[in-house]
Motif scaffolding. Structure first.
Motif, short mmCIF file in Angstrom:
data_model
loop_
_atom_site.label_atom_id
_atom_site.label_comp_id
_atom_site.label_asym_id
_atom_site.label_seq_id
_atom_site.Cartn_x
_atom_site.Cartn_y
_atom_site.Cartn_z
N ALA A 81 0.83 -1.21 0.00
CA ALA A 81 0.00 0.00 0.00
C ALA A 81 0.87 1.26 0.00
N CYS A 82 1.97 1.22 0.73
CA CYS A 82 2.86 2.39 0.77
C CYS A 82 3.52 2.61 -0.58
N TYR A 83 4.00 1.54 -1.21
CA TYR A 83 4.58 1.67 -2.55
C TYR A 83 3.53 2.14 -3.55
N ALA A 84 2.31 1.60 -3.45
CA ALA A 84 1.24 1.99 -4.37
C ALA A 84 0.89 3.47 -4.19
N ALA A 85 0.88 3.93 -2.94
CA ALA A 85 0.60 5.35 -2.69
C ALA A 85 1.64 6.24 -3.34
N LEU A 86 2.91 5.84 -3.23
CA LEU A 86 3.98 6.64 -3.82
C LEU A 86 3.96 6.56 -5.35
N LEU A 87 3.63 5.39 -5.89
CA LEU A 87 3.53 5.25 -7.35
C LEU A 87 2.40 6.12 -7.90
N CYS A 88 1.24 6.06 -7.26
CA CYS A 88 0.11 6.86 -7.73
C CYS A 88 0.38 8.35 -7.54
N LEU A 89 1.08 8.70 -6.48
CA LEU A 89 1.46 10.11 -6.28
C LEU A 89 2.36 10.58 -7.41
N THR A 90 3.33 9.74 -7.77
CA THR A 90 4.23 10.09 -8.88
C THR A 90 3.46 10.25 -10.18
N ALA A 91 2.55 9.30 -10.46
CA ALA A 91 1.74 9.38 -11.68
C ALA A 91 0.85 10.62 -11.67
N SER A 92 0.34 10.98 -10.49
CA SER A 92 -0.53 12.16 -10.38
C SER A 92 0.21 13.45 -10.68
N ILE A 93 1.54 13.41 -10.51
CA ILE A 93 2.36 14.61 -10.77
C ILE A 93 2.85 14.64 -12.22
N ILE A 94 3.45 13.52 -12.66
CA ILE A 94 4.10 13.54 -13.98
C ILE A 94 3.09 13.41 -15.12
N PHE A 95 1.95 12.72 -14.88
CA PHE A 95 0.98 12.55 -15.98
C PHE A 95 0.43 13.89 -16.46
N PRO A 96 -0.12 14.73 -15.59
CA PRO A 96 -0.60 16.04 -16.10
C PRO A 96 0.54 16.93 -16.56
N SER A 117 -6.14 11.88 -14.43
CA SER A 117 -5.40 12.63 -13.41
C SER A 117 -6.19 12.73 -12.11
N VAL A 118 -7.49 13.01 -12.23
CA VAL A 118 -8.35 13.14 -11.04
C VAL A 118 -8.43 11.82 -10.28
N PHE A 119 -8.66 10.71 -10.99
CA PHE A 119 -8.78 9.42 -10.32
C PHE A 119 -7.43 8.93 -9.79
N SER A 120 -6.35 9.36 -10.41
CA SER A 120 -5.03 9.04 -9.87
C SER A 120 -4.83 9.73 -8.52
N CYS A 121 -5.26 10.97 -8.43
CA CYS A 121 -5.17 11.70 -7.15
C CYS A 121 -6.06 11.04 -6.10
N LEU A 122 -7.25 10.61 -6.50
CA LEU A 122 -8.15 9.94 -5.55
C LEU A 122 -7.55 8.62 -5.07
N ALA A 123 -6.91 7.89 -5.99
CA ALA A 123 -6.25 6.63 -5.61
C ALA A 123 -5.12 6.88 -4.63
N THR A 124 -4.37 7.96 -4.86
CA THR A 124 -3.29 8.31 -3.94
C THR A 124 -3.82 8.54 -2.54
N VAL A 125 -4.90 9.31 -2.44
CA VAL A 125 -5.52 9.57 -1.13
C VAL A 125 -5.99 8.27 -0.49
N ALA A 126 -6.61 7.39 -1.28
CA ALA A 126 -7.12 6.13 -0.74
C ALA A 126 -5.99 5.26 -0.20
N TYR A 127 -4.87 5.22 -0.91
CA TYR A 127 -3.74 4.42 -0.43
C TYR A 127 -3.10 5.02 0.83
#
Length: 294
Positions: A81-96, A117-127
């Motif tokens: 979950a911690c790795y997934a949170a960081l991965l989704c955070l990275t995608a939320s930044i570099i994708f847009p 981008s929006v759902f990536s941010c939501l996934a980051t929060v969920a993780y």
């Protein structure tokens, strides 16, 4: 035959939310986002990998297969979950940054990219919510990876991985021997921290010929000292004109998409300082495990 056990909890709902958000993110982006290049592939990987891992965790929990798992179930779910949170955070930044900033595309393609981008941010929060719910509380018996030092190990390896990406494209560590030392610091600390994570997930720490807690403290101290040198050396040799460095951003740096070479040098300097602070916090917590008796 395994029996499906469904016990709704905050942790379960957080995982279900992360599962849905990552599924929507990579589905929308791959279906109508018109992605291209390595950044597009990386973003899809972040969401798909997180989705697949969360699905596995949920299935194991629902089917009650924790005891048959080949890994420590006290350590694996929160580590993932911690790795997934960081991965989704990275995608939320570099994708847009790559697919929305400076793009003139309009219509459905842009809408799909915004939705991803929006759902990536939501996934980051969920993780991050999942990690917060699953981490060990004071006085609670839990696996090492559920403690603050364990989560810091995940952050250390992830930040080092991002540093490797920035210093290798373009290669920016071969102009001085001091910069090669910085690369050695990143590599050595990454390998040891990753080995600690693997040992904890595999429940192999008891096989070590020395006390694990004391090893953690000694390693944290060594890593702090090594990263301190890298935190000083990298900016000096990259931004000081005496060493052919450049202290100001080139005028043509903002013309393209994403980060230019100078931006990446700054990012490496910032991430090096960040990892130094993470290792410093790790040292403080690891020292308490050895020297503080409750």
């Amino acid at each position: 035959m395994p029996v499906v056990v469904f016990r709704p909890s905050q942790l379960m709902w957080a995982r279900l939310a992360a599962l849905v958000f990552t599924c929507v993110a990579f589905s929308v982006a791959s279906h109508g986002g018109s992605l291209y290049g390595s950044i597009g592939d990386w973003s899809i990987f972040c969401w798909a990998f997180s989705f697949a891992g969360t699905l596995v965790v949920l299935l194991v929990e629902l089917l009650g297969l924790q005891s048959r798992s080949p890994v420590s179930w006290n350590n694996f779910p929160i580590t993932f979950a911690c790795y997934a949170a960081l991965l989704c955070l990275t995608a939320s930044i570099i994708f847009p940054l790559y697919f929305l900033k400076g793009e003139t595309i309009r219509g459905e393609v842009r809408d799909h990219r915004i939705a991803a981008s929006v759902f990536s941010c939501l996934a980051t929060v969920a993780y991050f919510v999942e990690v917060s719910l699953a981490r060990a509380r004071p006085g609670e018996v839990a696996g090492y990876m559920a403690t603050v030092p364990g989560l810091l190990k995940v952050c250390e390896t992830f930040v080092a991985s991002v540093i490797f990406v920035f210093i290798s494209d373009p290669i920016s560590y071969d102009s001085h021997s001091a910069l090669k030392w910085c690369l050695a610091v990143y590599c050595i600390c990454f390998v040891i921290s990753a080995a600690i994570v693997v040992l904890c997930i595999g429940e192999c720490t008891g096989c070590l010929p020395f006390p694990f807690a004391r090893f953690l403290s000694a390693y944290a101290l060594l890593a702090v000292l090594m990263y301190l040198t890298a935190t000083i050396i990298w900016p000096v040799f990259k931004f000081d004109s005496r060493y052919n460095g450049r202290s100001s951003r080139p005028p043509n740096c903002g013309s393209g998409q994403g980060l230019c070479w100078w931006d990446k040098l700054v990012a490496v300097a910032v991430l090096t300082a960040l990892n130094f602070l993470i290792y410093l916090a790790d040292l403080a917590y690891s020292a308490r495990l050895v020297f503080v008796t409750v």
